[in-house]
Design a protein around this motif. Structure first.
Motif, mmCIF file in Angstrom:
data_model
loop_
_atom_site.group_PDB
_atom_site.id
_atom_site.type_symbol
_atom_site.label_atom_id
_atom_site.label_comp_id
_atom_site.label_asym_id
_atom_site.label_seq_id
_atom_site.Cartn_x
_atom_site.Cartn_y
_atom_site.Cartn_z
ATOM 1 N N VAL A 1 13.047 -14.495 34.659
ATOM 2 C CA VAL A 1 12.983 -14.790 33.372
ATOM 3 C C VAL A 1 12.182 -16.186 32.944
ATOM 4 C CG1 VAL A 1 13.919 -15.517 31.079
ATOM 5 C CG2 VAL A 1 14.490 -13.191 32.678
ATOM 6 N N ASP A 2 11.736 -16.416 32.621
ATOM 7 C CA ASP A 2 11.253 -17.910 31.982
ATOM 8 C C ASP A 2 10.139 -17.923 30.406
ATOM 9 O OD1 ASP A 2 10.933 -19.868 34.944
ATOM 10 O OD2 ASP A 2 9.754 -18.364 35.196
ATOM 11 N N GLN A 3 11.291 -19.119 30.053
ATOM 12 C CA GLN A 3 10.761 -18.838 28.813
ATOM 13 C C GLN A 3 10.136 -20.592 28.172
ATOM 14 O OE1 GLN A 3 13.918 -16.880 26.337
ATOM 15 N NE2 GLN A 3 15.137 -19.001 25.933
ATOM 16 N N TRP A 4 9.335 -20.574 27.553
ATOM 17 C CA TRP A 4 9.260 -22.151 26.435
ATOM 18 C C TRP A 4 9.357 -21.825 25.314
ATOM 19 C CZ3 TRP A 4 8.839 -27.144 28.288
ATOM 20 C CH2 TRP A 4 7.773 -27.014 29.678
ATOM 21 N N ALA A 5 10.004 -22.416 24.729
ATOM 22 C CA ALA A 5 10.329 -22.248 23.296
ATOM 23 C C ALA A 5 10.575 -23.751 22.214
ATOM 24 C CB ALA A 5 12.154 -22.206 23.011
ATOM 25 N N GLN A 6 10.386 -23.204 20.705
ATOM 26 C CA GLN A 6 10.316 -23.955 19.880
ATOM 27 C C GLN A 6 10.835 -23.790 19.283
ATOM 28 O OE1 GLN A 6 5.777 -23.127 18.433
ATOM 29 N NE2 GLN A 6 5.201 -25.717 19.164
ATOM 30 N N PHE A 7 12.478 -24.770 17.990
ATOM 31 C CA PHE A 7 12.542 -24.475 17.448
ATOM 32 C C PHE A 7 12.641 -24.580 16.140
ATOM 33 C CE2 PHE A 7 17.440 -26.745 15.906
ATOM 34 C CZ PHE A 7 17.980 -25.066 16.030
ATOM 35 N N ALA A 8 12.261 -23.679 15.220
ATOM 36 C CA ALA A 8 12.413 -23.216 13.886
ATOM 37 C C ALA A 8 13.693 -23.121 13.431
ATOM 38 C CB ALA A 8 10.794 -22.784 14.260
ATOM 39 N N PRO A 9 14.260 -23.136 12.614
ATOM 40 C CA PRO A 9 15.422 -22.446 11.700
ATOM 41 C C PRO A 9 14.503 -22.499 10.391
ATOM 42 C CG PRO A 9 16.036 -24.636 13.148
ATOM 43 C CD PRO A 9 15.250 -24.499 13.198
ATOM 44 N N GLY A 10 15.206 -21.196 10.434
ATOM 45 C CA GLY A 10 14.568 -20.446 9.201
ATOM 46 C C GLY A 10 13.199 -20.330 8.902
ATOM 47 N N GLY A 11 12.519 -20.245 10.077
ATOM 48 C CA GLY A 11 10.978 -20.187 10.503
ATOM 49 C C GLY A 11 10.367 -21.451 9.878
ATOM 50 N N LYS A 12 10.674 -22.119 10.152
ATOM 51 C CA LYS A 12 9.952 -24.230 9.635
ATOM 52 C C LYS A 12 10.753 -24.805 11.174
ATOM 53 C CE LYS A 12 10.795 -23.286 4.658
ATOM 54 N NZ LYS A 12 11.757 -23.903 2.998
ATOM 55 N N PRO A 13 9.707 -25.462 11.489
ATOM 56 C CA PRO A 13 9.203 -25.939 12.862
ATOM 57 C C PRO A 13 10.146 -27.090 13.247
ATOM 58 C CG PRO A 13 6.686 -25.421 12.095
ATOM 59 C CD PRO A 13 7.916 -24.926 10.836
ATOM 60 N N ALA A 14 11.304 -27.246 13.487
ATOM 61 C CA ALA A 14 11.429 -28.442 14.286
ATOM 62 C C ALA A 14 11.665 -28.844 15.694
ATOM 63 C CB ALA A 14 13.382 -28.002 13.590
ATOM 64 N N LYS A 15 12.454 -30.288 15.621
ATOM 65 C CA LYS A 15 12.983 -30.500 17.160
ATOM 66 C C LYS A 15 14.074 -29.812 17.552
ATOM 67 C CE LYS A 15 8.460 -32.606 16.726
ATOM 68 N NZ LYS A 15 8.751 -34.378 16.138
ATOM 69 N N TRP A 16 14.373 -30.170 19.000
ATOM 70 C CA TRP A 16 15.434 -29.400 19.909
ATOM 71 C C TRP A 16 16.024 -30.680 20.099
ATOM 72 C CZ3 TRP A 16 16.541 -24.938 20.372
ATOM 73 C CH2 TRP A 16 15.351 -23.872 21.190
ATOM 74 N N SER A 17 17.343 -30.756 18.899
ATOM 75 C CA SER A 17 17.897 -31.936 19.286
ATOM 76 C C SER A 17 19.818 -31.333 20.773
ATOM 77 C CB SER A 17 18.795 -32.436 18.389
ATOM 78 O OG SER A 17 19.821 -30.857 18.210
ATOM 79 N N ASN A 18 20.190 -32.287 20.814
ATOM 80 C CA ASN A 18 21.306 -32.412 21.644
ATOM 81 C C ASN A 18 22.387 -30.932 20.767
ATOM 82 O OD1 ASN A 18 20.485 -34.773 23.699
ATOM 83 N ND2 ASN A 18 21.591 -35.559 22.233
ATOM 84 N N GLU A 19 22.516 -31.343 20.411
ATOM 85 C CA GLU A 19 23.162 -29.810 19.275
ATOM 86 C C GLU A 19 22.785 -28.551 19.424
ATOM 87 O OE1 GLU A 19 24.178 -33.691 16.199
ATOM 88 O OE2 GLU A 19 22.412 -32.626 17.225
ATOM 89 N N ALA A 20 21.153 -29.325 18.944
ATOM 90 C CA ALA A 20 20.795 -27.650 19.476
ATOM 91 C C ALA A 20 20.008 -26.689 20.720
ATOM 92 C CB ALA A 20 19.054 -27.584 18.693
#
Length: 358
Positions: free
Chosen positions: A219-238
Motif C-alpha cells: 500500500v502506497d499513497q500520496w495525500a493532500q490535506f483537505a479539511p471539509g473539502g478545502k485545500p490545506a497543508k499538512w502540519s505536525n498535528e495533521a
C-alpha cells in the motif's frame, strides 16, 4: 490572526481549553468519525495538541526557550470506544528534563454519553477511554546536521511521468493522474474522517483483485490535506491523523480476514484465490498506536505526504500495521506501529452495550 496551515476547520476540531494546571477540555467532532466513533488519528491529534498547550503554558513561567517542548513520540492505548462530544484530558507529569520530558495523558468521557451532550462537569463520573505516554523535546535541542542510515523503500515507490520517474505533482493535483498514480474514488459516506484528504494511489491497486493478490499488496499513497473539502497543508498535528488514515490498507486487511474466515470454513485452493474482495463488512478499531515523529514540519506546512503501509500478519482477527510517512524530498517525517482488530462492521454503529468493549 493568520489561519493555521492545516485550516481553521481542523484547528476548531482539536481545540483544547485549559481548566486548571493539569486538566483540559475538548469536544470530539462528528465530522472526524469513522461511523459513529471518533477516528483514532484525529484523537491522536487532540492528544498532541493537549501536550503542546500544557508545555507552552508551563514554559511561560518556568524558563524561556525559543520554542517550548513539542511531542517527538506518542504511545497510545485506545481502551474503550470514544464518543463525539465533550471530553476531559488529564496530564500527569512523569519526568521533566532539559532535553526530554515525559507526560501521561488520559482522555475521559461519561459512560454511555448521549450524542446530545454538550458539556461535562469536571469531577463527574468519567471513564478513561484513551491513555497515552507522550515524550516531549524542545526543538532548540535538535539543531545541526542530520545523519542518515542506509535504507530505502523496498520495493521502490511506483513511478510518475517525469523522465527520472518522479511525479509531476502539479499535474497530479490538477488532473488527478500522473504516471501510474491516480486520484482514489470517494470513500463511503459513513467514513466521515476520510473525507478530509485527497488520496492518490497506483492505478493497479484500485482495480478488482483476487483475494490472494489483495492480501499481498503493498500500500502506497500520496495525500493532500483537505479539511471539509478545502485545500490545506499538512502540519505536525495533521501528521498524527494521516498516520491512521489509509483506506487501501484496510481493504487489504479485509481481504486477509475474509481469507482467514474462508480457511476456517474449509475453503482453500483456487476457488478461494479467485474470489474478489468484498468491502464494508468489517470495522478496524485501533488498539495501540505508537508514533515516532522524526522531522518537524515547517510552520507553513507542506502540501504532499507519502505513506507506505505494511501488514505482516493477521492472526485471530488481530493485525499489525507499520506506517512510514515521507515528504516530496524523501525525508522521513514519521513512523507508526499499530495493532488493530478486525470486527463486524455493524459494531461501529450499534450502542455501547454491544460494542463499547472489545
Amino acid at each position: 490572526m493568520a489561519q493555521p496551515s492545516h485550516s481553521s476547520l481542523f484547528e476548531k476540531a482539536m481545540t483544547v481549553i485549559p481548566i486548571d494546571s493539569s486538566t483540559y477540555s475538548a469536544n470530539l467532532d462528528p465530522a472526524w468519525c469513522i461511523g459513529t466513533v471518533p477516528h483514532g488519528g484525529y484523537t491522536a491529534s487532540v492528544l498532541y495538541r493537549t501536550a503542546t498547550i500544557h508545555f507552552a503554558r508551563k514554559y511561560t513561567t518556568r524558563k524561556q526557550l525559543a520554542r517550548s517542548p513539542e511531542p517527538i513520540g506518542l504511545q497510545i492505548s485506545f481502551l474503550r470506544r470514544t464518543f463525539t462530544g465533550p471530553a476531559i484530558l488529564t496530564v500527569q507529569e512523569i519526568k521533566l528534563g532539559s532535553r526530554v520530558s515525559t507526560i501521561h495523558v488520559t482522555l475521559s468521557q461519561k459512560p454511555n454519553q448521549p450524542a446530545t451532550t454538550k458539556k461535562l462537569a469536571y469531577g463527574s463520573e468519567l471513564e478513561i477511554m484513551v491513555a497515552a505516554f507522550i515524550t516531549m523535546s524542545p526543538p532548540d535541542t535538535e539543531q545541526g546536521p542530520v545523519i542518515k542510515g542506509l535504507w530505502d523503500l523496498s520495493p521502490p515507490m511506483p513511478h510518475g511521468s517525469l523522465s527520472d520517474g518522479s511525479i509531476d505533482f502539479k499535474a497530479l493535483a490538477e488532473d488527478g493522474i500522473d504516471g501510474t498514480w491516480v486520484l482514489c474514488p470517494q470513500t463511503p459516506p459513513a467514513l466521515h474522517a476520510a473525507k478530509h484528504l485527497r488520496i492518490f494511489s497506483p492505478s493497479h491497486t484500485l482495480s478488482a483483485m483476487r483475494l490472494e493478490d489483495r492480501t499481498k499488496q503493498i500500500v502506497d499513497q500520496w495525500a493532500q490535506f483537505a479539511p471539509g473539502g478545502k485545500p490545506a497543508k499538512w502540519s505536525n498535528e495533521a501528521v498524527l491523523y494521516l498516520a491512521d488514515m489509509f483506506p487501501a490498507a484496510l481493504t487489504r486487511m479485509e481481504a486477509m480476514e475474509t481469507s482467514r474466515l474462508l480457511a476456517l470454513e474449509g475453503e482453500t485452493g483456487s476457488a478461494k484465490s479467485m474470489m474478489e474482495v468484498p468491502f464494508g463488512q468489517f470495522w478496524f478499531p485501533t488498539v495501540t498506536m505508537n508514533v515516532d515523529l522524526k522531522t518537524r514540519l515547517p510552520p507553513q506546512g507542506v502540501e504532499w505526504l507519502h505513506s507506505r503501509v505494511v501488514t505482516r500478519m493477521l492472526r485471530g482477527s488481530r493485525a499489525d500495521l507499520d506506517v512510514m510517512i515521507l515528504d516530496q524530498k524523501g525525508e522521513l517525517i514519521a513512523t507508526s506501529s499499530q495493532v488493530a482488530l478486525v470486527v463486524d462492521g455493524s459494531r461501529n454503529i450499534r450502542g455501547r452495550q454491544d460494542s463499547g468493549r472489545l
